[in-house]
Write an enzyme that holds these catalytic residues in place. Structure first.
Site, PDB file in Angstrom:
ATOM      1  N   TYR A 160      27.672  42.422  30.114  1.00 28.77           N
ATOM      2  CA  TYR A 160      28.815  42.941  30.881  1.00 28.77           C
ATOM      3  C   TYR A 160      28.468  44.299  31.495  1.00 28.77           C
ATOM      4  CZ  TYR A 160      33.639  44.338  31.904  1.00 28.77           C
ATOM      5  OH  TYR A 160      34.794  44.754  32.536  1.00 28.77           O
TER       6      TYR A 160
HETATM    7  P1  NAP Z   1      41.488  38.474  32.427  1.00 30.30           P
HETATM    8  O1  NAP Z   1      42.916  38.806  32.126  1.00 30.30           O
HETATM    9  O2  NAP Z   1      40.648  37.883  31.356  1.00 30.30           O
HETATM   10  O3  NAP Z   1      41.464  37.537  33.714  1.00 30.30           O
HETATM   11  C1  NAP Z   1      40.242  37.082  34.224  1.00 30.30           C
HETATM   12  C2  NAP Z   1      40.475  36.334  35.510  1.00 30.30           C
HETATM   13  O4  NAP Z   1      39.194  35.894  35.993  1.00 30.30           O
HETATM   14  C3  NAP Z   1      41.365  35.131  35.350  1.00 30.30           C
HETATM   15  O5  NAP Z   1      42.252  35.041  36.439  1.00 30.30           O
HETATM   16  C4  NAP Z   1      40.381  33.964  35.367  1.00 30.30           C
HETATM   17  O6  NAP Z   1      40.931  32.792  35.973  1.00 30.30           O
HETATM   18  C5  NAP Z   1      39.264  34.503  36.248  1.00 30.30           C
HETATM   19  N1  NAP Z   1      38.016  33.837  35.926  1.00 30.30           N
HETATM   20  C6  NAP Z   1      37.301  33.920  34.775  1.00 30.30           C
HETATM   21  N2  NAP Z   1      36.240  33.105  34.835  1.00 30.30           N
HETATM   22  C7  NAP Z   1      36.273  32.501  36.051  1.00 30.30           C
HETATM   23  C8  NAP Z   1      35.452  31.554  36.704  1.00 30.30           C
HETATM   24  N3  NAP Z   1      34.372  31.026  36.112  1.00 30.30           N
HETATM   25  N4  NAP Z   1      35.795  31.143  37.948  1.00 30.30           N
HETATM   26  C9  NAP Z   1      36.914  31.632  38.555  1.00 30.30           C
HETATM   27  N5  NAP Z   1      37.727  32.550  37.984  1.00 30.30           N
HETATM   28  C10 NAP Z   1      37.406  32.960  36.748  1.00 30.30           C
HETATM   29  O7  NAP Z   1      40.680  39.756  32.921  1.00 30.30           O
HETATM   30  P2  NAP Z   1      41.178  41.166  33.518  1.00 30.30           P
HETATM   31  O8  NAP Z   1      41.260  42.139  32.418  1.00 30.30           O
HETATM   32  O9  NAP Z   1      42.329  40.973  34.411  1.00 30.30           O
HETATM   33  O10 NAP Z   1      39.864  41.557  34.333  1.00 30.30           O
HETATM   34  C11 NAP Z   1      39.780  41.461  35.742  1.00 30.30           C
HETATM   35  C12 NAP Z   1      38.569  42.243  36.205  1.00 30.30           C
HETATM   36  O11 NAP Z   1      38.727  43.611  35.812  1.00 30.30           O
HETATM   37  C13 NAP Z   1      37.252  41.775  35.607  1.00 30.30           C
HETATM   38  O12 NAP Z   1      36.237  41.861  36.564  1.00 30.30           O
HETATM   39  C14 NAP Z   1      37.029  42.763  34.493  1.00 30.30           C
HETATM   40  O13 NAP Z   1      35.677  42.901  34.169  1.00 30.30           O
HETATM   41  C15 NAP Z   1      37.574  44.025  35.116  1.00 30.30           C
HETATM   42  N6  NAP Z   1      37.926  45.058  34.138  1.00 30.30           N
HETATM   43  C16 NAP Z   1      38.909  44.851  33.233  1.00 30.30           C
HETATM   44  C17 NAP Z   1      39.207  45.852  32.329  1.00 30.30           C
HETATM   45  C18 NAP Z   1      40.292  45.717  31.307  1.00 30.30           C
HETATM   46  O14 NAP Z   1      40.453  46.636  30.481  1.00 30.30           O
HETATM   47  N7  NAP Z   1      41.067  44.670  31.299  1.00 30.30           N
HETATM   48  C19 NAP Z   1      38.478  47.054  32.349  1.00 30.30           C
HETATM   49  C20 NAP Z   1      37.480  47.215  33.290  1.00 30.30           C
HETATM   50  C21 NAP Z   1      37.209  46.214  34.195  1.00 30.30           C
HETATM   51  P3  NAP Z   1      41.200  31.419  35.161  1.00 30.30           P
HETATM   52  O15 NAP Z   1      42.005  31.789  33.960  1.00 30.30           O
HETATM   53  O16 NAP Z   1      41.943  30.568  36.132  1.00 30.30           O
HETATM   54  O17 NAP Z   1      39.859  30.900  34.833  1.00 30.30           O
END
Ligand code: NAP
Length: 255
Positions: A160
């Site tokens: 990651y």
């Molecule tokens: P999340 O709640 O786990 O949601 C992830 C999203 O990505 C879901 O909509 C999922 O869709 C989609 N996804 C995962 N695998 C996929 C695939 N193979 N093909 C298409 N879509 C896929 O994550 P989040 O926290 O919102 O994170 C969103 C972004 O922010 C990510 O890039 C993450 O690294 C970044 N981020 C998050 C945090 C945090 O604290 N949450 C911090 C820093 C950065 P489906 O469910 O439909 O598969």
């Protein structure tokens, strides 16, 4: 004169990972600013109800598209579908991302490959395809969702951290080539946000306590607190911003 509000009326945004968490909030906020949204996820058609209703309330359109971004062939089909439907994407938000936690010495190559495929390879493939169209039109916005681990190494997340470090560099590399062609490429780097992605950490009382002690604002971020900076970067008001990786982290990196 530029509008004094974020107005994306008439724009079409493609948001990956729109079904949950940060991507869902980004889709909502972009629609609130007037954009139509194409939302990508592996299972988004099955649970897009709220976003479609939200689009109706906003007077915009939401189109769910199922695609597994770990699969290059499915990305090609997605791109063909968009081309076939003559959709012009003005704003690309590369948000979909996954995390796999385990010690580096036992981190499986399957996890490494999957994290890099979704968090990095798909971002390049989509940026290249839509960036080409944006260059032809002389106008477009690409916003990548990076992380505070674009700057730091983290613990137990080698794939990651590598993927998010690369996203910061890719953002700058694309901005260097495309800024003079009318395309703004930037990234937002979230800190700790309450989503499914951080569910394990939120359940771990000790980790949460030590994280909160280190975050100046001393709380988890909300997905919409990431979505508004994305909407700003997608707007005309951000026309002179290129190659920036903007931390939105409650002060985490300032510590
Ligand atoms: P999340 O709640 O786990 O949601 C992830 C999203 O990505 C879901 O909509 C999922 O869709 C989609 N996804 C995962 N695998 C996929 C695939 N193979 N093909 C298409 N879509 C896929 O994550 P989040 O926290 O919102 O994170 C969103 C972004 O922010 C990510 O890039 C993450 O690294 C970044 N981020 C998050 C945090 C945090 O604290 N949450 C911090 C820093 C950065 P489906 O469910 O439909 O598969």
């Amino acid at each position: 004169m530029t509008s004094n509000t974020i107005n994306l009326t008439g724009k079409t945004a493609l948001v990956t990972g729109a079904s949950r968490g940060i991507g869902r909030a980004i889709s909502e906020v972009l629609m609130e600013c007037g954009a139509d949204v194409l939302g990508i996820g592996t299972s988004i058609k099955a649970r897009d109800g709220d976003l479609t209703d939200h689009a109706v309330r906003c007077g915009t359109a939401f189109t769910p598209i199922d695609a597994d971004l770990s699969d290059r062939a499915q990305i090609n089909s997605l791109l063909e579908g968009v081309r076939r439907d003559h959709v012009e994407v003005d704003i690309l938000v590369n948000n979909a991302g996954i995390i796999r936690r385990s010690p580096a010495e036992s981190h499986s190559l399957e996890d490494w490959d999957r994290v890099l495929a979704i968090n990095l390879d798909a971002v390049f493939q989509l940026s290249q395809a839509f960036g080409k169209q944006m260059i032809e039109r002389g106008d477009g916005k690409i916003i990548n969702i990076a992380s505070v681990l674009s700057f730091q190494g983290g613990i137990l997340v080698p794939g990651y951290a590598a993927s998010k470090g690369a996203i910061a560099q890719l953002t700058k590399a694309l901005a260097n080539e495309w800024a003079s062609k009318g395309v703004n490429v930037n990234a937002v780097a979230p800190g700790y946000i309450a989503t499914d992605n951080t569910a394990d950490l939120q359940r771990d009382a000790d980790r949460t306590a030590s994280l909160m002690a280190r975050i100046p604002v001393a709380r988890w971020g909300e997905p919409r607190e990431i979505a508004w900076p994305v909407a700003f970067l997608a707007s005309a008001q951000a026309s002179f911003i290129h190659g920036t990786v903007l931390p939105v982290d409650g002060g985490w990196l300032a510590r």
